[in-house]
Design an enzyme around this catalytic site. Sequence first.
Site, PDB file in Angstrom:
ATOM      1  N   HIS A 134       0.813  -1.213   0.000  1.00  0.00           N
ATOM      2  CA  HIS A 134       0.000   0.000   0.000  1.00  0.00           C
ATOM      3  C   HIS A 134       0.847   1.265   0.000  1.00  0.00           C
ATOM      4  O   HIS A 134       0.324   2.374  -0.014  1.00  0.00           O
ATOM      5  CB  HIS A 134      -0.974  -0.022   1.176  1.00  0.00           C
ATOM      6  CG  HIS A 134      -1.983  -1.122   1.050  1.00  0.00           C
ATOM      7  ND1 HIS A 134      -3.084  -1.234   1.853  1.00  0.00           N
ATOM      8  CD2 HIS A 134      -2.068  -2.174   0.183  1.00  0.00           C
ATOM      9  CE1 HIS A 134      -3.787  -2.307   1.507  1.00  0.00           C
ATOM     10  NE2 HIS A 134      -3.176  -2.898   0.494  1.00  0.00           N
ATOM     11  N   ARG A 258      -7.075   2.376   1.541  1.00  0.00           N
ATOM     12  CA  ARG A 258      -7.474   1.031   1.961  1.00  0.00           C
ATOM     13  C   ARG A 258      -7.213   0.757   3.441  1.00  0.00           C
ATOM     14  O   ARG A 258      -7.319  -0.389   3.900  1.00  0.00           O
ATOM     15  CB  ARG A 258      -6.738  -0.010   1.102  1.00  0.00           C
ATOM     16  CG  ARG A 258      -7.125   0.032  -0.350  1.00  0.00           C
ATOM     17  CD  ARG A 258      -6.114  -0.664  -1.240  1.00  0.00           C
ATOM     18  NE  ARG A 258      -4.854   0.067  -1.302  1.00  0.00           N
ATOM     19  CZ  ARG A 258      -3.845  -0.230  -2.135  1.00  0.00           C
ATOM     20  NH1 ARG A 258      -3.957  -1.238  -2.961  1.00  0.00           N
ATOM     21  NH2 ARG A 258      -2.735   0.479  -2.134  1.00  0.00           N
TER      22      ARG A 258
HETATM   23  C1  HEM Z   1      -5.919  -9.604   5.311  1.00  0.00           C
HETATM   24  C2  HEM Z   1      -5.049  -9.253   4.440  1.00  0.00           C
HETATM   25  C3  HEM Z   1      -5.348  -8.825   3.022  1.00  0.00           C
HETATM   26  C4  HEM Z   1      -6.530  -8.569   2.401  1.00  0.00           C
HETATM   27  C5  HEM Z   1      -7.931  -8.655   2.998  1.00  0.00           C
HETATM   28  C6  HEM Z   1      -6.233  -8.173   1.045  1.00  0.00           C
HETATM   29  C7  HEM Z   1      -7.187  -7.842   0.098  1.00  0.00           C
HETATM   30  C8  HEM Z   1      -6.903  -7.399  -1.172  1.00  0.00           C
HETATM   31  C9  HEM Z   1      -7.874  -7.006  -2.153  1.00  0.00           C
HETATM   32  C10 HEM Z   1      -9.388  -7.055  -1.946  1.00  0.00           C
HETATM   33  C11 HEM Z   1      -7.206  -6.597  -3.244  1.00  0.00           C
HETATM   34  C12 HEM Z   1      -7.805  -6.090  -4.554  1.00  0.00           C
HETATM   35  C13 HEM Z   1      -7.981  -7.267  -5.486  1.00  0.00           C
HETATM   36  C14 HEM Z   1      -8.447  -6.871  -6.869  1.00  0.00           C
HETATM   37  O1  HEM Z   1      -9.564  -6.358  -6.984  1.00  0.00           O
HETATM   38  O2  HEM Z   1      -7.716  -7.081  -7.837  1.00  0.00           O
HETATM   39  C15 HEM Z   1      -5.806  -6.724  -2.979  1.00  0.00           C
HETATM   40  C16 HEM Z   1      -4.807  -6.353  -3.845  1.00  0.00           C
HETATM   41  C17 HEM Z   1      -3.462  -6.494  -3.580  1.00  0.00           C
HETATM   42  N1  HEM Z   1      -2.893  -7.080  -2.480  1.00  0.00           N
HETATM   43 FE1  HEM Z   1      -3.875  -7.689  -0.842  1.00  0.00          FE
HETATM   44  N2  HEM Z   1      -4.876  -8.207   0.863  1.00  0.00           N
HETATM   45  C18 HEM Z   1      -4.295  -8.596   2.038  1.00  0.00           C
HETATM   46  C19 HEM Z   1      -2.960  -8.793   2.268  1.00  0.00           C
HETATM   47  C20 HEM Z   1      -1.954  -8.620   1.335  1.00  0.00           C
HETATM   48  C21 HEM Z   1      -0.579  -8.961   1.525  1.00  0.00           C
HETATM   49  C22 HEM Z   1      -0.024  -9.617   2.783  1.00  0.00           C
HETATM   50  C23 HEM Z   1       0.090  -8.607   0.381  1.00  0.00           C
HETATM   51  C24 HEM Z   1       1.549  -8.746   0.002  1.00  0.00           C
HETATM   52  C25 HEM Z   1       2.492  -9.238   0.742  1.00  0.00           C
HETATM   53  C26 HEM Z   1      -0.888  -8.033  -0.513  1.00  0.00           C
HETATM   54  C27 HEM Z   1      -0.599  -7.542  -1.770  1.00  0.00           C
HETATM   55  C28 HEM Z   1      -1.536  -7.033  -2.640  1.00  0.00           C
HETATM   56  C29 HEM Z   1      -1.203  -6.377  -3.881  1.00  0.00           C
HETATM   57  C30 HEM Z   1       0.195  -6.118  -4.443  1.00  0.00           C
HETATM   58  C31 HEM Z   1      -2.414  -6.022  -4.463  1.00  0.00           C
HETATM   59  C32 HEM Z   1      -2.605  -5.221  -5.742  1.00  0.00           C
HETATM   60  C33 HEM Z   1      -2.881  -3.776  -5.354  1.00  0.00           C
HETATM   61  C34 HEM Z   1      -3.241  -2.896  -6.509  1.00  0.00           C
HETATM   62  O3  HEM Z   1      -2.594  -2.965  -7.540  1.00  0.00           O
HETATM   63  O4  HEM Z   1      -4.187  -2.095  -6.348  1.00  0.00           O
HETATM   64  N3  HEM Z   1      -2.119  -8.070   0.088  1.00  0.00           N
HETATM   65  N4  HEM Z   1      -5.636  -7.228  -1.711  1.00  0.00           N
END
Ligand code: HEM
Length: 494
Positions: A134, A258
């Site tokens: 983020h 977020r």
């Molecule tokens: C409880 C923990 C987490 C939740 C609920 C969560 C939820 C989400 C959601 C809903 C998306 C958007 C998906 C889409 O519409 O394409 C997203 C994107 C993403 N998440 Fe997570 N995530 C979590 C933890 C993590 C972790 C631990 C990492 C990496 C180590 C991560 C890396 C990413 C990345 C790189 C994106 C793309 C962001 C973007 O380009 O806007 N997330 N995540």
Amino acid sequence: MIYRSPSKILYFGPYVNSGTGLCLSELQNDPELLEIWTSLVDCRNFTDTCDENYPYRSADGSCNNVDYPEWGKSFTPQERFIPAHYEDGIDYPRDYDLPSPRLISNKLFNDTGEGSYDKRKTAEMMAWGQLLAHDFVLTPTIAKVDCCDQANEDNPACFTIEVPEDDAHFTSTCMNFVRSSPATVGCVPGHREQVNELTAYIDGSMLYGSTKKEMDGLREFSGGRMRCTDTNLLPANPAGMCLKLNHNDVCQAAGDSRVDVVPNLGGNHILLMREHNRIADELAVINHHWDDERVFQETRKIIAAMIQHISYNEYLPGVIGPDAMTYYDLDLSPWGHDDPYDPDFNPSIRNAFAAAAFRFGHSQVMPEQAYLFHDYVSFEHYPLEKEFMNTHMIQKQEGKKVPALMRWLSYDKAMDTDRFFVKEIRDLLFLKNGKSSDLPAINIQRGRDHGLPSYNAFREHCGLSTVSQWNPNANEGLEDHRWSVTRILKDLYQ
Ligand code: HEM
Ligand SMILES: [Ca+2]
């Protein structure tokens, strides 16, 4: 580099697809199309000049590299490792003959007891990964639309996920999915790219914002401090989308929108905000002659350095291991400064990194959020599906339990980094009024939405053998996968 108003550019795709019979280069020279194009697009040329002597980072990341002032700036298109691959070469996702992402999720990602907690990595490893993501990427989607509503059947923003009829969890055969906002590079019609709303640099933008306006809105403008509540929590965001299930709950204001997604994330935001204010207070005491601006910017510089140091010195070795750190020359010097800065390298986030690779962290997500109290024995656990967009764990008792939340993150374990995803994100993501979604299925659909090329194309790019046979023992087989996994892939993709 130029970024165009995404909602407008969208209409370029359907125009091209509507059977003009022209290829892209012909279209780029077609006077009729160019007329439509110029009436639709909003070419935001970068017009500011960079002050080479300004000692701090700009809020929006511009002018980090004075020769390429837009590199890494917020609201610019993401870069690519290898060229995009769309069905029509322009913007239609490559989904012909590909299996449903939810089917893939059911067969490959379903945790039926094989998934386990990591033996070494703490829950904060997962939480830091999310916080770090983020800092460097937010890919906007076109709008908030219910694409499963019949009325939106032909909405070009929609690209729904088909759910198998015999799905063990979902009863509807349609899962909502809205496409990422489109953009193109250069002021000519081109294939679809995606935007990054954040500064691509690890500069603490999740704390400070990715535009000057956001940053100003988060500053106290006194003593170099960031705004906070009387009880040292993040300021309220009246426009926030959090659940507010309890009377006193509010949504939080931060540099990244977020922040309310899960308590582990909000907790880390609070940690950084408090650390900023702690350092600012100390700097102000020893530098009476500094004004608010100087204290703020010096503190911001220190905080960004801390985030970078934790990420490269502790987080990254934990993710890729010490051998890969050395192999890719990523080890930090134990003293002094390194200067590996390459002015010819574009630091913008690569599309496949954000849409696929760095989402590996979703596999580490635990099925719960928790407090751990002073004695390091007493826990209070809350199922993750109750905590999405819920700020109550943070705001309960005016934030008195935040230390217990952070203690839990630093003590308990993350899930293993493997192919399994807990049901809390695979079946129950954003559970509200009985409706929910599947995060790893969304990730796969997002890759198709962004025109990410095939797995084989990336293997080739990474210098790995390409695969033309399923048999792992045969030449050109999936030799670096377990047979149990190859078999599932074979069933899905053959
Ligand atoms: C409880 C923990 C987490 C939740 C609920 C969560 C939820 C989400 C959601 C809903 C998306 C958007 C998906 C889409 O519409 O394409 C997203 C994107 C993403 N998440 Fe997570 N995530 C979590 C933890 C993590 C972790 C631990 C990492 C990496 C180590 C991560 C890396 C990413 C990345 C790189 C994106 C793309 C962001 C973007 O380009 O806007 N997330 N995540
Ligand atoms: Ca950033």
